[in-house]
Write a protein that holds these residues in place. Structure first.
Motif, mmCIF file in Angstrom:
data_model
loop_
_atom_site.group_PDB
_atom_site.id
_atom_site.type_symbol
_atom_site.label_atom_id
_atom_site.label_comp_id
_atom_site.label_asym_id
_atom_site.label_seq_id
_atom_site.Cartn_x
_atom_site.Cartn_y
_atom_site.Cartn_z
ATOM 1 N N TYR A 16 15.446 54.899 41.391
ATOM 2 C CA TYR A 16 15.764 54.432 40.419
ATOM 3 C C TYR A 16 15.798 53.488 40.175
ATOM 4 O O TYR A 16 16.590 52.808 38.264
ATOM 5 C CB TYR A 16 17.326 55.267 40.481
ATOM 6 N N LEU A 20 15.759 52.155 36.453
ATOM 7 C CA LEU A 20 16.144 51.444 35.374
ATOM 8 C C LEU A 20 15.969 50.750 34.637
ATOM 9 O O LEU A 20 16.182 50.574 33.551
ATOM 10 C CB LEU A 20 17.541 51.233 36.013
ATOM 11 N N GLY A 23 13.218 50.887 32.081
ATOM 12 C CA GLY A 23 13.637 51.081 30.800
ATOM 13 C C GLY A 23 14.360 50.673 29.892
ATOM 14 O O GLY A 23 14.215 50.391 28.486
ATOM 15 N N GLU A 24 15.211 49.933 30.454
ATOM 16 C CA GLU A 24 15.772 48.939 29.964
ATOM 17 C C GLU A 24 15.238 47.752 28.914
ATOM 18 O O GLU A 24 15.456 47.859 27.849
ATOM 19 C CB GLU A 24 17.448 48.132 30.861
ATOM 20 N N GLN A 27 14.610 49.878 25.764
ATOM 21 C CA GLN A 27 14.754 49.543 25.253
ATOM 22 C C GLN A 27 15.210 48.553 24.108
ATOM 23 O O GLN A 27 15.645 48.274 23.623
ATOM 24 C CB GLN A 27 16.321 49.793 25.795
ATOM 25 N N MET B 166 23.115 59.973 36.826
ATOM 26 C CA MET B 166 22.055 58.748 36.918
ATOM 27 C C MET B 166 20.497 59.276 35.915
ATOM 28 O O MET B 166 20.290 58.414 35.163
ATOM 29 C CB MET B 166 21.552 58.252 38.023
ATOM 30 N N SER B 169 21.704 58.070 32.622
ATOM 31 C CA SER B 169 21.237 56.194 32.353
ATOM 32 C C SER B 169 20.078 56.479 32.111
ATOM 33 O O SER B 169 19.654 55.627 32.038
ATOM 34 C CB SER B 169 21.678 55.729 33.891
ATOM 35 N N LEU B 170 19.256 56.520 33.209
ATOM 36 C CA LEU B 170 18.036 56.973 32.682
ATOM 37 C C LEU B 170 16.746 57.197 31.770
ATOM 38 O O LEU B 170 16.619 56.764 30.482
ATOM 39 C CB LEU B 170 16.996 57.094 34.006
ATOM 40 N N TYR B 172 19.200 57.173 29.075
ATOM 41 C CA TYR B 172 20.104 56.705 28.128
ATOM 42 C C TYR B 172 18.492 55.365 28.113
ATOM 43 O O TYR B 172 18.429 54.207 27.630
ATOM 44 C CB TYR B 172 21.454 55.808 28.423
ATOM 45 N N ALA B 173 18.834 54.606 29.334
ATOM 46 C CA ALA B 173 17.145 52.895 29.168
ATOM 47 C C ALA B 173 16.214 53.704 28.764
ATOM 48 O O ALA B 173 16.208 52.456 27.925
ATOM 49 C CB ALA B 173 17.405 52.529 30.721
ATOM 50 N N PHE B 174 15.581 54.372 28.838
ATOM 51 C CA PHE B 174 14.480 54.122 27.434
ATOM 52 C C PHE B 174 14.601 54.459 26.399
ATOM 53 O O PHE B 174 15.327 55.842 26.156
ATOM 54 C CB PHE B 174 12.972 55.428 28.573
ATOM 55 N N MET B 242 26.763 48.533 36.178
ATOM 56 C CA MET B 242 26.095 49.083 35.493
ATOM 57 C C MET B 242 26.461 48.412 34.451
ATOM 58 O O MET B 242 25.921 48.590 33.493
ATOM 59 C CB MET B 242 26.558 50.745 35.712
ATOM 60 N N VAL B 245 24.163 45.830 33.954
ATOM 61 C CA VAL B 245 22.926 46.111 33.050
ATOM 62 C C VAL B 245 22.882 47.258 31.986
ATOM 63 O O VAL B 245 21.864 47.062 31.210
ATOM 64 C CB VAL B 245 22.330 47.329 34.161
ATOM 65 N N GLN B 246 23.442 47.987 32.030
ATOM 66 C CA GLN B 246 24.047 49.312 30.938
ATOM 67 C C GLN B 246 25.345 48.811 30.029
ATOM 68 O O GLN B 246 25.597 50.357 30.738
ATOM 69 C CB GLN B 246 23.332 50.228 30.874
#
Lengths: 233, 350
Positions: A16, A20, A23-24, A27, B166, B169-170, B172-174, B242, B245-246
Motif C-alpha cells: 500500500y 501510494l 501514485g502521488e 499525481q 485505503m 487513497s490509492l 485519489y493518489a493516481f 496521511m 502524504v495526501q
C-alpha cells in the motif's frame, strides 16, 4: 497463529505504501501538466475578457511588430504573485499592503508571451493559416477583415475574418456558412502554445483547451508552426 | 421499546447539529482575503477552503463535519437496525432501512431537483443520485446497514472500512480521476464519486463504533476502553501521517479527511459519554440531537434564507450586531423549534 496475520498485515501495508508513493508522484506530474494547460487557458481568457468590453471583438494582432501576439497595450498582462522581489529584474508591478504574512509582493507576468501565438483571425486549415501569415507579412491592415485569394480565407472564402464572439452569425450573414454551426468555434484556434516535447496546448474560440500532438493536424502542422515561429520575436 | 435511548448520545448528536448551524453564517460571511472583503465570524468554525482554496486548501474540523455526521449516523444506526432485526425480524429491519434511505432521497429530491428547478431551471441529477449531501447520507446509511448483515463482526467491519479508505487513497493518489482543484479539469479526466465512497466508509466505521459500544451491555466503558478510544487514537496518528502524504481535501473527502473525522468522532463520543458518567449535560443539546435529521434539513433549507435578510454591510456596522443576528439568532431560532418538538415528545424519524 498470530505471526502469519502480522506478516500478511505488514505485507499489505508495505504494498500500500509503495503504491501510494508511486501514485502521488504521478499525481504531482499530472498536476504540473494540468497547471500549464490552465495557464494557457488563462492567457486566452485575457482575449476573451477584452471581447466582453469590445462588442465581441477579440484583440488585434500586434500591429507594431506584426507578430502573432496580442497587440501591445490593448490587453494587460495577466499577473501572478511572486514572493521574492528579484533585485536584477525590475518588477512589473508591486502589491503593497499585507497579503497573509507578506507585507509586499511583486507581481510577475503570468506567462512569457513568447511561448504563445495568438492568431487574431479565424483560420481552420493550414492553407488559411499560411494565407494569414502572408497577409501579416505583406502589411495588411489588422483592424478589419482581410481580403485574400478565393479559397484561402476563413472556411475557404475570400476573406479572413477577425476573431469575434459572434463569428458564426457573421459567416452566415455573409453567405460563407449555409446555416448556423455551433460547433465552429470549437474548431477555430485562438492561442497556440509553442510546441515542446512533441506536444502543445491549444485554446479554441469556444474556450475549450486541448493538449495536441506536434506535428499533427492543424494548427500544429509542422509547416504552420514553422511559419509562426519564424514570425515570432 | 426497541432499544434504550442514551441521553449522552443525544448530547453528542446535538453538538453535531450545533456545529452545522454555526458553520452556515460563518460560510455566508466568509469574505475574501485577496480582495479585502472583510471576514465575519470565527474562521475556525467555517470550512477552511472558504479562506484559501489552494492545493492543499486550508481545512478545519468543520470540514470533516459531513463525515462526522455519517459516523454518528452509523453509530446510532447499528443499534436501531439490529434491535429491529433481533426483536421484530428481518422484514422489519429491512423496511426500516428502506424507509430511512427513502426519506433521505426524498430530501435529496427537494434539494437537488425541486429547488434547483425553481432557481436555475435545471435539476442536478448527479447530486440527487449520488453526489449531493442527502444522497451521500442515504448511500452511507444503506452501506452501513448492508455491511452489518454481510460482516456481522465489528472488528472485521472496521477493517473493511479501513480497506475502503485505503482504496480511496490509492484511487485519489493516481491521476486516473478528476480531483476537486482550483483549476478546471483540463486533462478531461473522468469523474469519480470520491465523496460518496468516503461517506460510505465512514458510515460503516460508525456501525463498528456502535457495535463496540454494545460490546458489554452491563458496562459500556468496556467498548470505549478496548476499541473506540484506541481506534480513534490510531486514526489520529494515521490522519497526521496521511496529511503529509495526501493533504486533507474537503470536497473529495480523501483519506486524511476521513481519518480526521474518525478521531474527532471517536473522541467526541468519549467526551460526551464521560459527561454523562459524571452527570454533566447541556439540556439544549439533547433537544437538538433528538431531531438530528430534521434539524439538519431545516438548517440547510432555511438558515440561508434567514441570512439573506442581513447583508454583510449591515452587520459590519457593529460587531455586537454581527454576533446577535449572525452568530446567535440562527442557533436560538432552531433551538426553539427543537425544544418545542422535544417538549411535546415529537421526534421526526425515518
Amino acid at each position: 497463529m498470530r505471526l502469519p496475520y502480522l506478516l500478511a498485515g505488514l505485507s499489505v501495508a508495505a504494498v500500500y505504501l509503495v503504491l501510494l508513493h508511486v501514485g502521488e508522484g504521478r499525481q504531482r506530474e499530472a498536476e504540473e501538466h494540468a497547471k500549464q494547460g490552465h495557464v494557457t487557458a488563462s492567457y486566452a481568457q485575457l482575449g476573451k475578457a477584452y471581447a466582453l468590453y469590445h462588442e465581441g471583438h477579440w484583440p488585434l494582432l500586434d500591429t507594431r511588430n506584426r507578430h502573432f501576439a496580442y497587440d501591445l497595450g490593448i490587453v494587460p498582462k495577466g499577473y501572478a504573485i511572486k514572493q521574492e522581489m528579484e533585485k536584477d529584474h525590475a518588477p512589473q508591478a508591486v502589491l503593497f499592503g499585507k497579503l497573509g504574512r507578506h507585507a509586499a509582493l511583486s507581481l510577475v507576468p503570468l506567462v512569457d508571451f513568447r511561448n504563445y501565438f495568438y492568431l487574431g483571425f479565424a483560420v481552420t486549415t493550414e492553407e488559411e493559416g499560411l494565407a494569414l501569415a502572408k497577409a501579416l507579412r505583406s502589411g495588411a491592415a489588422l483592424d478589419r477583415d482581410i481580403k485574400v485569394a478565393q479559397g484561402t480565407g476563413t472556411l475557404g472564402s475570400s476573406t479572413l475574418y477577425r476573431l469575434h464572439d459572434d463569428i458564426v452569425e457573421t459567416l452566415v450573414m455573409d453567405g460563407v456558412l449555409a446555416r448556423q454551426d455551433l460547433t465552429l468555434p470549437g474548431r477555430i484556434p485562438v492561442i497556440v502554445e509553442r510546441p515542446r516535447d512533441g506536444y502543445a496546448w491549444v485554446v479554441f474560440l469556444d474556450m475549450h483547451v486541448e493538449h495536441l500532438r506536434y506535428p499533427g493536424p492543424f494548427p500544429l502542422t509542422s509547416k504552420f508552426v514553422d511559419t509562426l515561429e519564424s514570425d515570432a520575436l | 421499546m426497541l432499544h434504550e435511548r442514551y441521553d449522552w448520545l443525544d448530547q453528542a448528536r446535538g453538538f453535531v447539529v450545533l456545529l452545522l448551524i454555526v458553520s452556515m453564517p460563518t460560510s455566508e460571511y466568509a469574505g475574501d482575503l485577496l480582495t479585502g472583503d472583510p471576514v465575519l465570524g470565527p474562521p475556525m468554525l467555517n470550512h477552511g477552503y472558504e479562506y484559501f482554496d489552494g492545493d492543499p486548501a486550508i481545512t478545519t474540523f468543520i470540514d470533516s463535519g459531513q463525515a462526522l455526521f455519517l459516523l454518528v449516523m452509523g453509530f446510532v444506526g447499528y443499534t436501531a437496525f439490529t434491535s429491529r432485526l433481533r426483536k421484530r425480524g428481518k422484514g422489519a429491519a429491512f423496511w426500516y432501512c428502506a424507509r430511512r434511505v427513502g426519506v433521505l432521497y426524498a430530501l435529496a429530491s427537494i434539494d437537488c431537483v425541486l429547488l434547483e428547478l425553481a432557481t436555475s431551471g435545471k435539476p442536478k441529477w448527479g447530486d440527487f443520485f449520488y453526489n449531493g449531501t442527502f444522497a451521500m447520507i442515504a448511500l452511507g446509511t444503506l452501506c452501513a446497514f448492508l455491511s452489518i448483515v454481510v460482516i456481522p463482526n465489528a472488528d472485521r467491519r472496521m477493517l473493511f472500512s479501513v480497506g475502503l479508505i485505503m482504496l480511496h487513497s490509492l484511487l485519489y493518489a493516481f491521476p486516473f480521476f478528476d480531483h476537486h482543484t482550483w483549476y478546471d479539469n483540463i486533462l478531461a479526466l473522468p469523474k469519480f464519486p470520491f465523496g460518496t465512497l468516503g461517506m460510505c466508509a465512514m458510515a460503516i466505521a460508525g456501525s463498528s463504533f456502535g457495535q463496540w459500544h454494545a460490546m458489554d451491555p452491563d458496562n459500556p466503558r468496556t467498548g470505549f476502553r478496548k476499541r473506540i478510544v484506541p481506534v480513534s487514537t490510531a486514526a489520529f496518528v494515521a490522519a497526521y501521517c496521511m496529511d503529509w502524504v495526501q493533504p486533507a481535501q474537503h470536497h473529495d473527502s480523501n483519506a486524511a479527511m476521513l481519518l480526521q473525522a474518525m478521531y474527532i468522532g471517536g473522541f467526541m463520543l468519549m467526551i460526551f459519554f464521560a459527561f454523562g458518567e459524571v452527570g454533566f449535560r447541556f439540556p439544549l443539546l439533547s433537544s437538538l440531537g433528538r431531531n438530528l435529521l430534521l434539524m439538519f434539513a431545516l438548517g440547510g433549507l432555511f438558515i440561508g434564507i434567514y441570512l439573506d435578510c442581513f447583508p454583510k454591510e449591515f452587520l459590519l456596522q457593529s460587531p455586537y450586531l454581527a454576533l446577535l443576528l449572525g452568530g446567535l439568532a440562527p442557533i436560538v431560532i432552531l433551538s426553539c423549534v427543537a425544544v418545542f418538538l422535544d417538549r411535546r415528545g415529537i421526534m421526526v424519524r425515518a
